[in-house]
Design a protein around this motif. Structure first.
Motif, short mmCIF file in Angstrom:
data_model
loop_
_atom_site.label_atom_id
_atom_site.label_comp_id
_atom_site.label_asym_id
_atom_site.label_seq_id
_atom_site.Cartn_x
_atom_site.Cartn_y
_atom_site.Cartn_z
N ALA A 24 27.40 -15.57 21.24
CA ALA A 24 26.26 -15.34 20.36
C ALA A 24 26.74 -15.04 18.94
N VAL A 27 22.76 -12.04 13.75
CA VAL A 27 21.48 -12.51 13.22
C VAL A 27 21.28 -12.09 11.78
N LEU A 42 15.98 -18.27 23.67
CA LEU A 42 16.80 -17.39 22.84
C LEU A 42 17.32 -16.24 23.69
N TYR A 43 18.62 -16.06 23.71
CA TYR A 43 19.26 -14.90 24.33
C TYR A 43 19.58 -13.96 23.17
N ILE A 44 19.00 -12.76 23.19
CA ILE A 44 19.22 -11.81 22.10
C ILE A 44 19.79 -10.53 22.69
N ASN A 46 20.89 -6.68 21.60
CA ASN A 46 20.85 -5.62 20.60
C ASN A 46 21.83 -4.52 21.02
N VAL A 54 11.74 -8.58 17.54
CA VAL A 54 11.95 -10.01 17.33
C VAL A 54 10.58 -10.67 17.32
N ARG A 85 19.26 -6.48 26.27
CA ARG A 85 19.42 -7.93 26.13
C ARG A 85 18.17 -8.59 26.69
N ILE A 105 12.60 -17.27 13.43
CA ILE A 105 12.91 -16.05 14.19
C ILE A 105 13.09 -14.92 13.20
N HIS A 107 13.77 -10.76 12.54
CA HIS A 107 14.33 -9.54 13.13
C HIS A 107 14.03 -8.36 12.21
N LYS A 114 22.87 -9.88 18.11
CA LYS A 114 23.37 -11.25 18.19
C LYS A 114 22.35 -12.13 18.90
N CYS A 115 22.42 -13.42 18.61
CA CYS A 115 21.50 -14.38 19.22
C CYS A 115 22.27 -15.63 19.64
#
Length: 124
Positions: A24, A27, A42-44, A46, A54, A85, A105, A107, A114-115
């Motif tokens: 990732a 962002v 989207l895999y985010i 934090n 988001v 996540r 997107i 934030h 990360k994304c």
């Protein structure tokens, strides 16, 4: 604003959080990624010290009808607390795509967030 590149998601194995975090990218307060085919996920992750909201804004607010009931699309908004996540999507192109075929997107927090954008494979 950064333009993210989609990665093809493989159905032949599992994806660990560690591997996804390593792939990732950091962002920005606003990113974009192609969604022409409506198969974007989207895999985010934090890993920062504050929550990240988001938001995927609506690009076409045309009212739709579902079973005769009017439905107005709304933005997708997901709050990721610290060390959370999440996978968000897929996104309807007719609602969330801009004129260039991208989803936007947003934030609220970017430190250690990360994304990774996935292209959901077709399954036959």
């Amino acid at each position: 604003m950064a333009t993210l590149t989609r990665t093809t998601l493989s159905l032949n194995g599992s994806v660990s959080f560690g591997a996804a975090d390593a792939t990732a990218v950091a962002v920005a307060s606003q990113d974009q990624v192609t969604n022409v085919d409506g198969r974007t996920l989207l895999y985010i992750s934090n890993q920062g010290g504050s929550s990240d909201t988001v938001t995927i804004p609506v690009q076409n607010s045309t009212q739709y009808t579902a079973s005769g009931v009017p439905v107005t699309p709304s933005a997708i908004s997901v709050v990721l607390a610290t060390t959370v996540r999440a996978v968000i999507g897929p996104f309807s192109p007719s609602v969330y795509n801009d004129a260039s075929g991208n989803i936007q997107i947003q934030h609220s927090f970017t430190t250690s967030v990360k994304c990774l954008a996935f292209n959901l494979p077709l399954v036959f």
